[in-house]
Enzyme design. Structure first.
Site, PDB file in Angstrom:
ATOM      1  N   SER A   1     -29.843-123.512  35.059  1.00 44.35           N
ATOM      2  CA  SER A   1     -28.514-122.889  35.195  1.00 44.35           C
ATOM      3  C   SER A   1     -28.588-121.778  36.237  1.00 44.35           C
ATOM      4  CB  SER A   1     -28.049-122.366  33.833  1.00 44.35           C
ATOM      5  OG  SER A   1     -26.684-122.019  33.886  1.00 44.35           O
ATOM      6  N   ASN A   2     -27.631-120.874  36.240  1.00 41.98           N
ATOM      7  CA  ASN A   2     -27.646-119.760  37.186  1.00 41.98           C
ATOM      8  C   ASN A   2     -27.016-118.528  36.542  1.00 41.98           C
ATOM      9  OD1 ASN A   2     -24.710-119.860  37.677  1.00 41.98           O
ATOM     10  ND2 ASN A   2     -25.230-121.869  38.528  1.00 41.98           N
ATOM     11  N   TYR A   3     -26.917-117.448  37.284  1.00 45.46           N
ATOM     12  CA  TYR A   3     -26.479-116.165  36.708  1.00 45.46           C
ATOM     13  C   TYR A   3     -24.960-116.025  36.581  1.00 45.46           C
ATOM     14  CZ  TYR A   3     -31.240-114.458  37.571  1.00 45.46           C
ATOM     15  OH  TYR A   3     -32.580-114.274  37.557  1.00 45.46           O
TER      16      TYR A   3
END
Ligand code: C5P
Length: 426
Positions: free
Chosen positions: A230-232
């Site tokens: 995923s990412n931030y």
């Protein structure tokens, strides 16, 4: 199995709050539904006064209307002097007071009186003294044959020519027991038509009642049963856009990855997890939406074959094969019609104006927001953003550091400008 996206609807932006509405009621059986309309309007914060014709009073009680509106009901131009005292401006002050006039049900008789300019009761006087910029919505309701008669149609045409909105009756079962055209729309539909007219009268946003889809947040791509890529992304920018669009009266659907944010008021929300789920949810709106805004930080790749259950750490090294995810926004851009608009983001960690321009062209977008990423002032999971808007018309707008709510407002201002340009040069 991917989780089923779920929908959550909450009430929308309220144009009726504090608005002064007069409802004129004529002598048709549908008059019995008007106390319900008054209640709906009052619930939305409108101030409601009722003008009742003599024939209307045969179908609905003055006491019921006075009770639900919390106002006296207006009937005759000349009230009994002993009960109300003499007020020489009574016949004109109500027309001046009102923000809108709704006449429902409107009978053939009142349509004739109004189109002829008669002033023989309070409803007619209000009609004549209302400010020309104020919306007048007329809902004729009568026997179908009567409605289609040449005289009624001529009077309706005259009222439309002088700026009134005449909403055709619906088809269905009539009081006469016959089926056909002549039924007054339900109070909920009258309320919607009034909201729309008030928005228009206020010079509302070109986004009003436009169907807007916003993607937001990150996506999660499963590596195994307990791990994902995923990412931030926090979803804050997409949620701010959805909130701002709903405030402008758009019908907003927010397709969001996993985030910890409340649903903005008036927004329909669909929660998804992976890019494939976001793509499937978004594709459902490709044909019907007017504007698609891709604000999600979509994972570009996903593990080719997620491991069933939890992976063991027996090996010193593992190789994860990633395959490309569908580009949701580009998918929309490929198939959009000339009346649809596509807006995207280009998040870059270094100067990337050229790369943003390339994305604008490659994905067939109408606007792209080049989004500088530094994790302190702009980009993922912070409350501010620094955007540069690039339109397909070549117009570049450099925005300073703004809160995400303000940045969303500026982005939608630019979208509105595109809508207006398009209306001039379709
Ligand atoms: O090509 P890039 O990922 O930088 O493009 C970013 C824009 O495209 C964003 O608006 C993002 O929401 C959208 N996007 C998408 N589907 C993808 C990748 C990006 O809708 N798979």
């Amino acid at each position: 199995m991917p989780a089923e996206p779920f929908c959550n609807k909450t009430p929308g932006a309220n144009v009726l709050r504090g608005k002064k509405i007069i409802i004129g009621i004529c002598g048709g059986i549908a008059a019995y539904k008007i106390p319900q309309l008054v209640r709906l309007l009052k619930k939305r914060g409108a101030l409601v006064r009722v003008a009742l014709t003599d024939a209307g009073a045969r179908f609905v009680s003055e006491l019921a209307l006075a009770t639900v509106s919390e106002e006296p009901v207006y009937r005759k131009i000349f009230p009994p002097v002993e009960s109300e005292g003499v007020d020489y401006t009574r016949h004109i002050s109500l027309g001046e007071w009102a923000d809108a006039l709704v006449i429902a049900p409107a009978t053939a008789n009142t349509l004739a009186r109004l189109s002829a300019g008669l002033c023989d009761d309070m409803l007619a006087a209000i009609f004549l003294t209302l400010r020309p910029s104020k919306p007048v919505l007329i809902f004729p309701a009568m026997d179908g044959q009567m409605f289609l008669s040449a005289s009624v149609q001529r009077n309706i045409a005259a009222l439309v020519a002088q700026g009134c909105s005449v909403i055709n009756p619906e088809s269905g079962e009539l009081a006469s027991g016959q089926c056909g055209v002549g039924r007054m729309p339900e109070p909920e539909a009258i309320l919607l038509a009034l909201e729309e007219a008030l928005h228009e009268a206020m010079g509302c946003s070109p986004l009003y009642r436009k169907r807007v889809v916003v993607t937001a947040g990150p996506t999660r791509e499963k590596i195994d049963g307990v791990r994902f890529i995923s990412n931030y992304s926090s979803g804050k920018m997409g949620f701010a856009i959805a909130r701002a669009a709903a405030k402008r009266g758009a019908l907003v659907t927010l397709v969001t990855g996993p985030v910890h944010l409340p649903t903005p008021p008036g927004v329909e929300r669909m929660d998804v997890e992976s890019t494939a789920e976001m793509n499937a949810a978004a594709e459902g709106f490709f044909k019907s939406c007017d504007l698609f805004i891709g604000a999600a930080a979509v994972s570009d790749y996903r593990p080719a074959t997620p491991y069933e259950g939890k992976m063991k750490k027996d090996d010193e090294q593992i190789v994860l094969t990633l395959v490309k995810n569908p580009d949701i926004l580009a998918g929309f851009g490929r198939q959009k019609s000339p009346s649809q608009l596509a807006v995207g983001f280009a998040l870059e960690t270094r100067s990337g104006l050229e790369s943003a321009r390339k994305k604008l062209a490659d994905k067939n977008l109408d606007l792209i927001a080049f989004n500088f990423f530094d994790r302190k002032t702009s980009g993922f999971d912070v409350d501010t953003n620094i955007l540069t808007l690039i339109g397909s018309d070549g117009v570049i707008t450099e925005l300073p550091q703004l809160t995400k709510d303000d940045a969303a407002g500026k982005l939608l201002d630019a979208v509105e400008q595109l809508c207006l340009n398009r209306a001039v040069n379709p």
